[in-house]
Design a protein around this motif. Sequence first.
Motif, PDB file in Angstrom:
ATOM      1  N   TYR A 108       0.806  -1.213   0.000  1.00 46.31           N
ATOM      2  CA  TYR A 108       0.000   0.000   0.000  1.00 46.31           C
ATOM      3  C   TYR A 108       0.847   1.275   0.000  1.00 46.31           C
ATOM      4  O   TYR A 108       0.315   2.372  -0.153  1.00 46.31           O
ATOM      5  N   GLY A 109       2.143   1.138   0.188  1.00 44.86           N
ATOM      6  CA  GLY A 109       3.000   2.316   0.284  1.00 44.86           C
ATOM      7  C   GLY A 109       3.060   3.086  -1.023  1.00 44.86           C
ATOM      8  O   GLY A 109       3.283   2.512  -2.094  1.00 44.86           O
ATOM      9  N   ASN A 110       2.868   4.391  -0.946  1.00 46.62           N
ATOM     10  CA  ASN A 110       2.834   5.226  -2.147  1.00 46.62           C
ATOM     11  C   ASN A 110       4.177   5.859  -2.505  1.00 46.62           C
ATOM     12  O   ASN A 110       4.298   6.487  -3.559  1.00 46.62           O
ATOM     13  N   TYR A 111       5.176   5.700  -1.640  1.00 47.55           N
ATOM     14  CA  TYR A 111       6.509   6.243  -1.929  1.00 47.55           C
ATOM     15  C   TYR A 111       7.492   5.593  -0.972  1.00 47.55           C
ATOM     16  O   TYR A 111       7.109   4.812  -0.090  1.00 47.55           O
ATOM     17  N   ASP A 112       8.762   5.912  -1.126  1.00 46.98           N
ATOM     18  CA  ASP A 112       9.824   5.313  -0.321  1.00 46.98           C
ATOM     19  C   ASP A 112       9.905   6.028   1.030  1.00 46.98           C
ATOM     20  O   ASP A 112      10.642   6.996   1.204  1.00 46.98           O
ATOM     21  N   THR A 113       9.154   5.527   1.977  1.00 43.85           N
ATOM     22  CA  THR A 113       9.084   6.167   3.294  1.00 43.85           C
ATOM     23  C   THR A 113      10.419   6.126   4.027  1.00 43.85           C
ATOM     24  O   THR A 113      10.772   7.068   4.752  1.00 43.85           O
ATOM     25  N   GLN A 114      11.163   5.051   3.868  1.00 41.90           N
ATOM     26  CA  GLN A 114      12.410   4.922   4.615  1.00 41.90           C
ATOM     27  C   GLN A 114      13.505   5.821   4.036  1.00 41.90           C
ATOM     28  O   GLN A 114      14.370   6.298   4.767  1.00 41.90           O
ATOM     29  N   ALA A 115      13.448   6.074   2.725  1.00 43.53           N
ATOM     30  CA  ALA A 115      14.384   7.036   2.144  1.00 43.53           C
ATOM     31  C   ALA A 115      14.092   8.434   2.682  1.00 43.53           C
ATOM     32  O   ALA A 115      15.018   9.195   3.011  1.00 43.53           O
ATOM     33  N   GLY A 143       3.140   5.930   4.731  1.00 50.00           N
ATOM     34  CA  GLY A 143       3.157   5.730   3.291  1.00 50.00           C
ATOM     35  C   GLY A 143       1.824   5.861   2.604  1.00 50.00           C
ATOM     36  O   GLY A 143       1.759   5.999   1.377  1.00 50.00           O
ATOM     37  N   CYS A 144       0.718   5.826   3.367  1.00 46.92           N
ATOM     38  CA  CYS A 144      -0.612   5.872   2.754  1.00 46.92           C
ATOM     39  C   CYS A 144      -1.640   6.230   3.814  1.00 46.92           C
ATOM     40  O   CYS A 144      -1.315   6.301   5.002  1.00 46.92           O
ATOM     41  N   PRO A 145      -2.905   6.439   3.417  1.00 48.90           N
ATOM     42  CA  PRO A 145      -3.927   6.818   4.392  1.00 48.90           C
ATOM     43  C   PRO A 145      -4.332   5.725   5.377  1.00 48.90           C
ATOM     44  O   PRO A 145      -5.188   5.964   6.237  1.00 48.90           O
ATOM     45  N   ASN A 146      -3.739   4.532   5.295  1.00 51.63           N
ATOM     46  CA  ASN A 146      -3.983   3.545   6.348  1.00 51.63           C
ATOM     47  C   ASN A 146      -3.471   4.040   7.697  1.00 51.63           C
ATOM     48  O   ASN A 146      -3.900   3.556   8.747  1.00 51.63           O
ATOM     49  N   SER A 147      -2.527   4.959   7.674  1.00 52.00           N
ATOM     50  CA  SER A 147      -2.035   5.654   8.882  1.00 52.00           C
ATOM     51  C   SER A 147      -1.486   4.707   9.944  1.00 52.00           C
ATOM     52  O   SER A 147      -1.668   4.941  11.140  1.00 52.00           O
ATOM     53  N   ILE A 156       4.779  16.816  13.512  1.00 57.45           N
ATOM     54  CA  ILE A 156       4.677  16.868  12.059  1.00 57.45           C
ATOM     55  C   ILE A 156       4.423  15.459  11.567  1.00 57.45           C
ATOM     56  O   ILE A 156       5.181  14.532  11.884  1.00 57.45           O
ATOM     57  N   GLY A 157       3.354  15.275  10.810  1.00 54.88           N
ATOM     58  CA  GLY A 157       3.053  13.974  10.222  1.00 54.88           C
ATOM     59  C   GLY A 157       3.030  14.083   8.709  1.00 54.88           C
ATOM     60  O   GLY A 157       2.526  15.062   8.154  1.00 54.88           O
ATOM     61  N   ILE A 158       3.566  13.079   8.049  1.00 52.99           N
ATOM     62  CA  ILE A 158       3.653  13.064   6.590  1.00 52.99           C
ATOM     63  C   ILE A 158       2.968  11.795   6.098  1.00 52.99           C
ATOM     64  O   ILE A 158       3.263  10.701   6.584  1.00 52.99           O
ATOM     65  N   GLU A 159       2.058  11.947   5.144  1.00 54.03           N
ATOM     66  CA  GLU A 159       1.247  10.806   4.689  1.00 54.03           C
ATOM     67  C   GLU A 159       1.189  10.793   3.161  1.00 54.03           C
ATOM     68  O   GLU A 159       0.861  11.798   2.537  1.00 54.03           O
ATOM     69  N   GLY A 160       1.531   9.662   2.568  1.00 57.71           N
ATOM     70  CA  GLY A 160       1.607   9.562   1.117  1.00 57.71           C
ATOM     71  C   GLY A 160       0.272   9.327   0.444  1.00 57.71           C
ATOM     72  O   GLY A 160      -0.529   8.513   0.900  1.00 57.71           O
ATOM     73  N   HIS A 161       0.027  10.042  -0.659  1.00 56.78           N
ATOM     74  CA  HIS A 161      -1.209   9.912  -1.441  1.00 56.78           C
ATOM     75  C   HIS A 161      -0.870   9.830  -2.926  1.00 56.78           C
ATOM     76  O   HIS A 161       0.227  10.212  -3.351  1.00 56.78           O
ATOM     77  N   LYS A 162      -1.833   9.352  -3.705  1.00 55.22           N
ATOM     78  CA  LYS A 162      -1.718   9.406  -5.158  1.00 55.22           C
ATOM     79  C   LYS A 162      -2.996  10.033  -5.710  1.00 55.22           C
ATOM     80  O   LYS A 162      -4.068   9.435  -5.678  1.00 55.22           O
ATOM     81  N   VAL A 163      -2.850  11.266  -6.168  1.00 55.30           N
ATOM     82  CA  VAL A 163      -3.979  12.051  -6.663  1.00 55.30           C
ATOM     83  C   VAL A 163      -3.952  12.016  -8.189  1.00 55.30           C
ATOM     84  O   VAL A 163      -2.917  12.249  -8.803  1.00 55.30           O
ATOM     85  N   PHE A 164      -5.095  11.725  -8.799  1.00 59.27           N
ATOM     86  CA  PHE A 164      -5.149  11.648 -10.258  1.00 59.27           C
ATOM     87  C   PHE A 164      -6.492  12.175 -10.764  1.00 59.27           C
ATOM     88  O   PHE A 164      -7.459  12.314 -10.005  1.00 59.27           O
TER      89      PHE A 164
END
Length: 309
Positions: A108-115, A143-147, A156-164
């Motif tokens: 479900y990860g939308n980007y490289d969270t560990q990088a 990495g995604c809205p599963n949080s 500060i929280g950072i959450e990955g999305h894919k908007v299209f």
Amino acid sequence: MALSKDDITLVKGRGFLLNRGTELFSGRVVPAGTMFSAHDLKMVGECAEKFGSGKVTFTNRQTAEIPGIPFDRIEEAEAFLAKEGLYFGGTGAKVRPITACKGTTCVYGNYDTQALALEMHNRFYIGMGNVKLPHKFKIGIGGCPNSCMKPSLNDIGIEGHKVFEFDSEKCRGCKKCAVMNNCPVKAVSAVDGKVVIDEKCLSCGVCVGKCPFGAVPAEVEPLCRIYVGGTWGKTTRIGTPLERLVPVSQVGDIVESAMLWYRENGYVKERFGVTIDRVGMASLKAALFSGELLKRKEEILAAPLKERP
């Protein structure tokens, strides 16, 4: 010789916390960007056997904590791990160890969270490790809205999305729509033979690439939602989400601007969320995207922290 309060305070600043009812300490070993190598873990285990109780636990900030270290062996433990490039820390009114989910490998990860976590570790935990803030400052990366990493409960929280943009011209109104079947929040429906995506869509990315006709793009650049001012515990505040989603490449500057705003506006011992509520979200949002705080970085960091009137 009994330990003094000054002794306890001194080593706490280096990542060692007094074990209740004893004169022993737990030392927190901080990984670079949430990741320990197999060799790192072997060395942490050896350190626990040599200097501690032989046990290791992991904190919710993803540090490895070694309990049972005598005060007079703390320097030996530090030197032992320093030879392996490992360091104790993770306490104090400053940036705390960065946390991140396994979005790098999770389906479900939308980007490289560990990088990103490693970038944040080097830029803020290490690069601004000597910067005194009004209170502790936690950064959580999801990495995604599963949080799973609870980004909205960090300063500060950072959450990955894919908007299209859904391309209805390419939609063929399939009886078994792969986009509809894969949507976890049921935001997809069929209207007059065409798919419609409604406001329930979380831009979670699960449907990306699922349409065989390209109505949903096969590749989408990840964007990050940023939450500010979250806390959990005796006082709870859900982080306020910024309306604007930003590319991963811009996250670092937003985080640094938030820290500088907090340092300039926060009172000593006041958490970031309390400062936001006192000063106003409008002030913070205006500052985050202007770039003005980054230009004044040296001035802000040189100024004394504000005391509560």
